[in-house]
Design a protein around this motif. Structure first.
Motif, PDB file in Angstrom:
ATOM      1  N   MET A 115       0.843  -1.197   0.000  1.00  0.00           N
ATOM      2  CA  MET A 115       0.000   0.000   0.000  1.00  0.00           C
ATOM      3  C   MET A 115       0.877   1.245   0.000  1.00  0.00           C
ATOM      4  SD  MET A 115      -2.662   1.168   2.982  1.00  0.00           S
ATOM      5  CE  MET A 115      -3.613   2.681   2.886  1.00  0.00           C
ATOM      6  N   VAL A 116       0.528   2.189  -0.841  1.00  0.00           N
ATOM      7  CA  VAL A 116       1.188   3.494  -0.870  1.00  0.00           C
ATOM      8  C   VAL A 116       0.288   4.498  -0.157  1.00  0.00           C
ATOM      9  CG1 VAL A 116       2.025   5.396  -2.305  1.00  0.00           C
ATOM     10  CG2 VAL A 116       2.419   3.027  -3.016  1.00  0.00           C
ATOM     11  N   ILE A 117       0.837   5.168   0.841  1.00  0.00           N
ATOM     12  CA  ILE A 117       0.161   6.304   1.470  1.00  0.00           C
ATOM     13  C   ILE A 117       0.938   7.548   1.063  1.00  0.00           C
ATOM     14  CG2 ILE A 117      -0.537   7.423   3.616  1.00  0.00           C
ATOM     15  CD1 ILE A 117      -0.777   4.733   4.911  1.00  0.00           C
ATOM     16  N   ALA A 118       0.371   8.322   0.164  1.00  0.00           N
ATOM     17  CA  ALA A 118       1.039   9.522  -0.338  1.00  0.00           C
ATOM     18  C   ALA A 118       0.444  10.749   0.332  1.00  0.00           C
ATOM     19  CB  ALA A 118       0.890   9.625  -1.850  1.00  0.00           C
ATOM     20  N   THR A 119       1.280  11.743   0.574  1.00  0.00           N
ATOM     21  CA  THR A 119       0.809  12.968   1.209  1.00  0.00           C
ATOM     22  C   THR A 119       1.163  14.166   0.342  1.00  0.00           C
ATOM     23  OG1 THR A 119       2.820  13.544   2.462  1.00  0.00           O
ATOM     24  CG2 THR A 119       1.353  11.892   3.427  1.00  0.00           C
ATOM     25  N   GLN A 120       0.341  15.193   0.451  1.00  0.00           N
ATOM     26  CA  GLN A 120       0.683  16.475  -0.150  1.00  0.00           C
ATOM     27  C   GLN A 120       0.124  17.590   0.721  1.00  0.00           C
ATOM     28  OE1 GLN A 120      -0.785  16.487  -4.165  1.00  0.00           O
ATOM     29  NE2 GLN A 120      -2.934  16.491  -3.583  1.00  0.00           N
ATOM     30  N   ASN A 121       0.854  18.684   0.751  1.00  0.00           N
ATOM     31  CA  ASN A 121       0.502  19.832   1.574  1.00  0.00           C
ATOM     32  C   ASN A 121      -0.349  20.791   0.742  1.00  0.00           C
ATOM     33  OD1 ASN A 121       0.393  22.125   3.140  1.00  0.00           O
ATOM     34  ND2 ASN A 121       2.585  22.206   3.582  1.00  0.00           N
ATOM     35  N   PRO A 122      -1.615  21.010   1.120  1.00  0.00           N
ATOM     36  CA  PRO A 122      -2.477  21.871   0.309  1.00  0.00           C
ATOM     37  C   PRO A 122      -2.190  23.356   0.478  1.00  0.00           C
ATOM     38  CG  PRO A 122      -3.650  21.169   2.262  1.00  0.00           C
ATOM     39  CD  PRO A 122      -2.319  20.471   2.300  1.00  0.00           C
ATOM     40  N   ILE A 123      -1.390  23.705   1.478  1.00  0.00           N
ATOM     41  CA  ILE A 123      -1.145  25.120   1.788  1.00  0.00           C
ATOM     42  C   ILE A 123       0.018  25.672   0.988  1.00  0.00           C
ATOM     43  CG2 ILE A 123      -0.697  26.780   3.612  1.00  0.00           C
ATOM     44  CD1 ILE A 123      -3.390  25.292   3.813  1.00  0.00           C
ATOM     45  N   GLU A 124       1.123  24.949   0.998  1.00  0.00           N
ATOM     46  CA  GLU A 124       2.358  25.439   0.375  1.00  0.00           C
ATOM     47  C   GLU A 124       2.478  24.874  -1.036  1.00  0.00           C
ATOM     48  OE1 GLU A 124       7.104  25.775   1.581  1.00  0.00           O
ATOM     49  OE2 GLU A 124       5.706  24.663   2.818  1.00  0.00           O
ATOM     50  N   GLN A 125       2.418  25.724  -2.043  1.00  0.00           N
ATOM     51  CA  GLN A 125       2.449  25.278  -3.435  1.00  0.00           C
ATOM     52  C   GLN A 125       3.744  25.624  -4.154  1.00  0.00           C
ATOM     53  OE1 GLN A 125       0.039  23.350  -4.671  1.00  0.00           O
ATOM     54  NE2 GLN A 125      -0.946  23.458  -2.682  1.00  0.00           N
ATOM     55  N   ALA A 126       4.620  26.405  -3.539  1.00  0.00           N
ATOM     56  CA  ALA A 126       5.879  26.764  -4.185  1.00  0.00           C
ATOM     57  C   ALA A 126       6.759  25.532  -4.340  1.00  0.00           C
ATOM     58  CB  ALA A 126       6.604  27.825  -3.357  1.00  0.00           C
ATOM     59  N   GLY A 127       7.279  25.341  -5.546  1.00  0.00           N
ATOM     60  CA  GLY A 127       8.175  24.217  -5.791  1.00  0.00           C
ATOM     61  C   GLY A 127       7.485  22.872  -5.865  1.00  0.00           C
ATOM     62  N   THR A 128       6.211  22.868  -6.217  1.00  0.00           N
ATOM     63  CA  THR A 128       5.483  21.604  -6.314  1.00  0.00           C
ATOM     64  C   THR A 128       5.051  21.355  -7.755  1.00  0.00           C
ATOM     65  OG1 THR A 128       3.318  22.616  -5.855  1.00  0.00           O
ATOM     66  CG2 THR A 128       4.611  21.842  -3.961  1.00  0.00           C
ATOM     67  N   TYR A 129       4.740  20.090  -8.040  1.00  0.00           N
ATOM     68  CA  TYR A 129       4.254  19.684  -9.353  1.00  0.00           C
ATOM     69  C   TYR A 129       2.871  19.051  -9.175  1.00  0.00           C
ATOM     70  CZ  TYR A 129       9.202  20.047 -10.643  1.00  0.00           C
ATOM     71  OH  TYR A 129      10.482  20.483 -10.844  1.00  0.00           O
ATOM     72  N   ARG A 130       1.918  19.543  -9.884  1.00  0.00           N
ATOM     73  CA  ARG A 130       0.554  19.015  -9.769  1.00  0.00           C
ATOM     74  C   ARG A 130       0.507  17.560 -10.204  1.00  0.00           C
ATOM     75  NH1 ARG A 130      -3.825  18.660 -13.196  1.00  0.00           N
ATOM     76  NH2 ARG A 130      -5.867  18.842 -12.210  1.00  0.00           N
ATOM     77  N   LEU A 131      -0.175  16.720  -9.423  1.00  0.00           N
ATOM     78  CA  LEU A 131      -0.289  15.315  -9.790  1.00  0.00           C
ATOM     79  C   LEU A 131      -1.161  15.179 -11.035  1.00  0.00           C
ATOM     80  CD1 LEU A 131      -0.846  13.465  -6.375  1.00  0.00           C
ATOM     81  CD2 LEU A 131       1.281  13.944  -7.557  1.00  0.00           C
ATOM     82  N   PRO A 132      -0.700  14.439 -12.047  1.00  0.00           N
ATOM     83  CA  PRO A 132      -1.524  14.258 -13.248  1.00  0.00           C
ATOM     84  C   PRO A 132      -2.746  13.404 -12.954  1.00  0.00           C
ATOM     85  CG  PRO A 132       0.449  12.894 -13.345  1.00  0.00           C
ATOM     86  CD  PRO A 132       0.601  13.769 -12.145  1.00  0.00           C
TER      87      PRO A 132
END
Length: 320
Positions: free
Chosen positions: A149-166
């Motif tokens: 199982m993969v548990i992936a996380t992303q921070n919804p607040i800080e968007q600098a230096g991020t790549y949107r998940l396709p």
């Protein structure tokens, strides 16, 4: 062989034991733990979008410990390479042979922390293993084993230096949810044990990895009436026909709902699925799969709203 009532009762009791054990590390978050364990038993993957410090790592580590599985964590950064995830083949001069050195993806529970900080090329390294539970390196396939199982996380607040998940990668996550901050009562208990902040390290397993695989196999045989399958299909079509969406729920998303409701029903001691199971899980299973129309989104339309409207417009089956 179809699930029996005896199987369902055992399944629900074991499910609750694992949830309670994980709850020793993640206080006051029984609902999230139940969703995470349901995702594991449905052999899917979980996306957590949450602020830092809410217990995402504790959830992954506690879940792995409770099922006697292994746990690994990858901190996604812009310079992370695909081989840092999957592993690499290295030539051994002593044996004059190529040897595969497995990467951190070979674990029962993989925490992909801040997955949207890695480049799209690195993110794509997870696509095969999330769908097939295998990794191909230099033309050779390697299986991750069960459970995986993969548990992936992303921070919804800080968007600098991020790549949107396709969209293709989002569609491979069975569920998307958030943990959220603890209640006042739970926070007080956490602060009282602040001398040992990581409660997951002291957890003991309540079930073996092999038994978890057996539970997945049992749940996959839970009964789903054709009328409920047709209900899922009608809801999927409603999201596709909505004027607020560019892209509705995919066929993979419909299959995911059929799989996850079998586990959800079994976790409540039922050898059959009800329409209420579909309604209860619709948002966490489908909302992240929708691609909203830009004009509609600008006007305030949301994926959750599209699903809520579909549930209201499509009549649920009432007879067998």
């Amino acid at each position: 062989m179809p699930m029996t009532q005896e199987n369902a009762t055992w399944f629900a009791e074991t499910f609750d034991k694992v949830v309670d054990n994980v709850g020793e590390a993640l206080l006051g978050k029984q609902d999230v733990i139940r969703l995470a364990l349901t995702t594991m038993l449905a052999e899917g993957h979980l996306l957590l979008e949450d602020a830092p410090g809410t217990g995402k790592t504790a959830l992954a580590r506690a879940l792995a410990a409770s099922v006697q599985g292994s746990h690994s964590r990858i901190q996604f950064t812009p310079d992370l390479l695909p081989s840092d995830i999957t592993g690499v083949t290295i030539y051994n001069q002593k044996t004059t042979a190529w040897e595969f050195h497995p990467g951190p993806v070979f674990a029962s529970v993989l925490l992909a922390d801040e997955i949207n900080r890695a480049s799209p090329k690195t993110q794509s390294a997870l696509l095969e293993v999330m769908e097939e539970s295998t990794v191909t390196v230099d033309g050779v396939q390697h299986e991750t084993g069960r459970p995986f199982m993969v548990i992936a996380t992303q921070n919804p607040i800080e968007q600098a230096g991020t790549y949107r998940l396709p969209e293709a990668q989002l569609d491979r996550f069975l569920m998307k949810t958030s943990i959220g901050y603890p209640s006042r009562e739970a926070l007080t208990s956490i602060l009282a044990g602040s001398d040992h902040p990581d409660r997951s390290r002291g957890l003991e397993a309540v079930i073996t990895s092999g038994a978890i695989a057996s539970m997945s196999d049992i749940a996959s045989q839970n009964h789903v009436e054709d009328s409920i399958l047709d209900y899922i299909g009608a809801l999927v079509e409603a999201t596709r026909e909505s004027p607020d969406t560019q892209l509705g729920v995919s066929t993979r998303g419909a299959i995911a709902m059929a799989r996850v409701t079998r586990v959800w029903a079994a976790s409540q001691g039922r050898p059959y699925v009800l329409p209420d199971d579909v309604k209860e899980l619709a948002e966490v299973v489908w909302a992240h799969r929708l691609v909203m129309d830009p004009d509609a989104a600008f006007s305030g339309a949301t994926a959750a709203g599209v699903i809520t409207r579909a549930l209201a417009d499509v009549p649920a089956p009432t007879t067998r």
